[in-house]
Scaffold this motif. Sequence first.
Motif, PDB file in Angstrom:
ATOM      1  N   LEU A 207      10.768  -4.924  10.406  1.00 45.08           N
ATOM      2  CA  LEU A 207       9.834  -3.835  10.151  1.00 45.08           C
ATOM      3  C   LEU A 207       8.436  -4.334  10.461  1.00 45.08           C
ATOM      4  O   LEU A 207       7.884  -5.149   9.716  1.00 45.08           O
ATOM      5  CB  LEU A 207       9.919  -3.365   8.694  1.00 45.08           C
ATOM      6  N   PRO A 208       7.831  -3.867  11.555  1.00 45.60           N
ATOM      7  CA  PRO A 208       6.512  -4.388  11.948  1.00 45.60           C
ATOM      8  C   PRO A 208       5.404  -3.855  11.057  1.00 45.60           C
ATOM      9  O   PRO A 208       5.600  -2.948  10.245  1.00 45.60           O
ATOM     10  CB  PRO A 208       6.366  -3.873  13.385  1.00 45.60           C
ATOM     11  N   VAL A 209       4.222  -4.406  11.212  1.00 47.25           N
ATOM     12  CA  VAL A 209       3.047  -3.968  10.467  1.00 47.25           C
ATOM     13  C   VAL A 209       2.790  -2.492  10.755  1.00 47.25           C
ATOM     14  O   VAL A 209       2.830  -2.051  11.903  1.00 47.25           O
ATOM     15  CB  VAL A 209       1.813  -4.801  10.864  1.00 47.25           C
ATOM     16  N   HIS A 210       2.533  -1.733   9.710  1.00 47.74           N
ATOM     17  CA  HIS A 210       2.254  -0.302   9.880  1.00 47.74           C
ATOM     18  C   HIS A 210       1.528   0.214   8.643  1.00 47.74           C
ATOM     19  O   HIS A 210       1.452  -0.462   7.629  1.00 47.74           O
ATOM     20  CB  HIS A 210       3.555   0.487  10.079  1.00 47.74           C
ATOM     21  N   SER A 211       1.009   1.410   8.738  1.00 50.42           N
ATOM     22  CA  SER A 211       0.390   2.071   7.589  1.00 50.42           C
ATOM     23  C   SER A 211       1.163   3.349   7.289  1.00 50.42           C
ATOM     24  O   SER A 211       1.677   4.007   8.200  1.00 50.42           O
ATOM     25  CB  SER A 211      -1.087   2.385   7.867  1.00 50.42           C
ATOM     26  N   ASP A 212       1.250   3.696   6.024  1.00 52.69           N
ATOM     27  CA  ASP A 212       1.921   4.922   5.614  1.00 52.69           C
ATOM     28  C   ASP A 212       0.887   6.040   5.472  1.00 52.69           C
ATOM     29  O   ASP A 212      -0.141   5.851   4.827  1.00 52.69           O
ATOM     30  CB  ASP A 212       2.628   4.736   4.268  1.00 52.69           C
ATOM     31  N   PRO A 213       1.141   7.211   6.055  1.00 54.20           N
ATOM     32  CA  PRO A 213       0.183   8.327   5.949  1.00 54.20           C
ATOM     33  C   PRO A 213       0.365   9.077   4.633  1.00 54.20           C
ATOM     34  O   PRO A 213       0.730  10.254   4.610  1.00 54.20           O
ATOM     35  CB  PRO A 213       0.547   9.195   7.156  1.00 54.20           C
ATOM     36  N   SER A 214       0.134   8.384   3.532  1.00 55.19           N
ATOM     37  CA  SER A 214       0.392   8.994   2.228  1.00 55.19           C
ATOM     38  C   SER A 214      -0.620   8.488   1.206  1.00 55.19           C
ATOM     39  O   SER A 214      -1.239   7.439   1.380  1.00 55.19           O
ATOM     40  CB  SER A 214       1.815   8.662   1.761  1.00 55.19           C
ATOM     41  N   LEU A 215      -0.773   9.247   0.132  1.00 52.57           N
ATOM     42  CA  LEU A 215      -1.611   8.803  -0.966  1.00 52.57           C
ATOM     43  C   LEU A 215      -0.991   7.614  -1.681  1.00 52.57           C
ATOM     44  O   LEU A 215      -1.688   6.704  -2.136  1.00 52.57           O
ATOM     45  CB  LEU A 215      -1.810   9.941  -1.976  1.00 52.57           C
ATOM     46  N   LEU A 216       0.335   7.641  -1.805  1.00 54.26           N
ATOM     47  CA  LEU A 216       1.048   6.631  -2.578  1.00 54.26           C
ATOM     48  C   LEU A 216       2.414   6.388  -1.949  1.00 54.26           C
ATOM     49  O   LEU A 216       3.107   7.329  -1.587  1.00 54.26           O
ATOM     50  CB  LEU A 216       1.234   7.128  -4.016  1.00 54.26           C
ATOM     51  N   SER A 217       2.780   5.135  -1.782  1.00 53.47           N
ATOM     52  CA  SER A 217       4.102   4.772  -1.268  1.00 53.47           C
ATOM     53  C   SER A 217       4.852   3.995  -2.337  1.00 53.47           C
ATOM     54  O   SER A 217       4.327   3.018  -2.882  1.00 53.47           O
ATOM     55  CB  SER A 217       3.982   3.904  -0.008  1.00 53.47           C
ATOM     56  N   LEU A 218       6.072   4.426  -2.634  1.00 52.34           N
ATOM     57  CA  LEU A 218       6.945   3.721  -3.574  1.00 52.34           C
ATOM     58  C   LEU A 218       8.094   3.105  -2.799  1.00 52.34           C
ATOM     59  O   LEU A 218       8.698   3.762  -1.948  1.00 52.34           O
ATOM     60  CB  LEU A 218       7.502   4.679  -4.625  1.00 52.34           C
ATOM     61  N   VAL A 219       8.417   1.856  -3.104  1.00 51.97           N
ATOM     62  CA  VAL A 219       9.528   1.169  -2.444  1.00 51.97           C
ATOM     63  C   VAL A 219      10.491   0.679  -3.512  1.00 51.97           C
ATOM     64  O   VAL A 219      10.098  -0.034  -4.438  1.00 51.97           O
ATOM     65  CB  VAL A 219       9.034  -0.031  -1.601  1.00 51.97           C
ATOM     66  N   LEU A 220      11.746   1.080  -3.379  1.00 50.18           N
ATOM     67  CA  LEU A 220      12.787   0.672  -4.326  1.00 50.18           C
ATOM     68  C   LEU A 220      13.909   0.013  -3.540  1.00 50.18           C
ATOM     69  O   LEU A 220      14.496   0.636  -2.652  1.00 50.18           O
ATOM     70  CB  LEU A 220      13.320   1.883  -5.090  1.00 50.18           C
ATOM     71  N   HIS A 221      14.198  -1.259  -3.857  1.00 47.03           N
ATOM     72  CA  HIS A 221      15.248  -1.994  -3.151  1.00 47.03           C
ATOM     73  C   HIS A 221      16.570  -1.879  -3.900  1.00 47.03           C
ATOM     74  O   HIS A 221      16.595  -1.806  -5.129  1.00 47.03           O
ATOM     75  CB  HIS A 221      14.858  -3.471  -3.004  1.00 47.03           C
ATOM     76  N   ASP A 222      17.665  -1.870  -3.138  1.00 50.80           N
ATOM     77  CA  ASP A 222      18.975  -1.684  -3.766  1.00 50.80           C
ATOM     78  C   ASP A 222      19.629  -2.987  -4.176  1.00 50.80           C
ATOM     79  O   ASP A 222      20.656  -2.979  -4.845  1.00 50.80           O
ATOM     80  CB  ASP A 222      19.921  -0.918  -2.835  1.00 50.80           C
TER      81      ASP A 222
END
Length: 220
Positions: A175-190
């Motif tokens: 997954l290369p460097v990037h920005s998310d176009p969002s106010l808030l990003s949540l990441v949950l790993h399985d």
Amino acid sequence: DAADAADADAAAFADLAATDLECRGFASLPVRAAASEAAARAFAAARLAFDGLEAGPPPLGGRTTDSANASGSHRAGALSSYNACREGFVFSNGDSYGVDGVPEFEPATIALLSAASAAARSLFAALERQMQLPAGWFEACFGPLADHSQWHLKRYCPEAAPPHATTADGRRVMLPVHSDPSLLSLVLHDAPGRQPGGLGLECMVGGAAGGAAAAGEPGA
């Protein structure tokens, strides 16, 4: 009672996370038991659904033509370079759908997205307190979260990684460097616990090349 204590603890953790978000741009949050159980059910259903992805929901673009509002499934390499090594399901603006042969997929993913939305609202509420904004300011200004959010269930496909996409010490970058176009990003790993060899989640700070800080322990 126990429920009130749990809510108080969650609010306290959200307040700490809001401070980290303001100071560092990222934060780590514990996952409540109910949300963890919902995630486990959704990830299990998704694993079954990935095996029959071709027979699953319409591909992205089949339901909408705007990727910001799209819902559906995609194979690795679709949509953008950020998905070169990822396949998955996308849910936009409260949309839900089923997958043929996996009856538990839709109810399980609805429960997970509900739990994730609750976590997002908790963080927004903490940010409002921290910034001395009126309660509900974010949803009042940007629209109800349920109708203005996009959630992804992704699976990495290491075999799709291009040979040149490596770190200086030879490890693959999926997954290369990037920005998310969002106010808030949540990441949950399985995968719970430490993941030996994992590169972890990184956040670039200050906009300077190489200015990255790991959100969590290396290998976590």
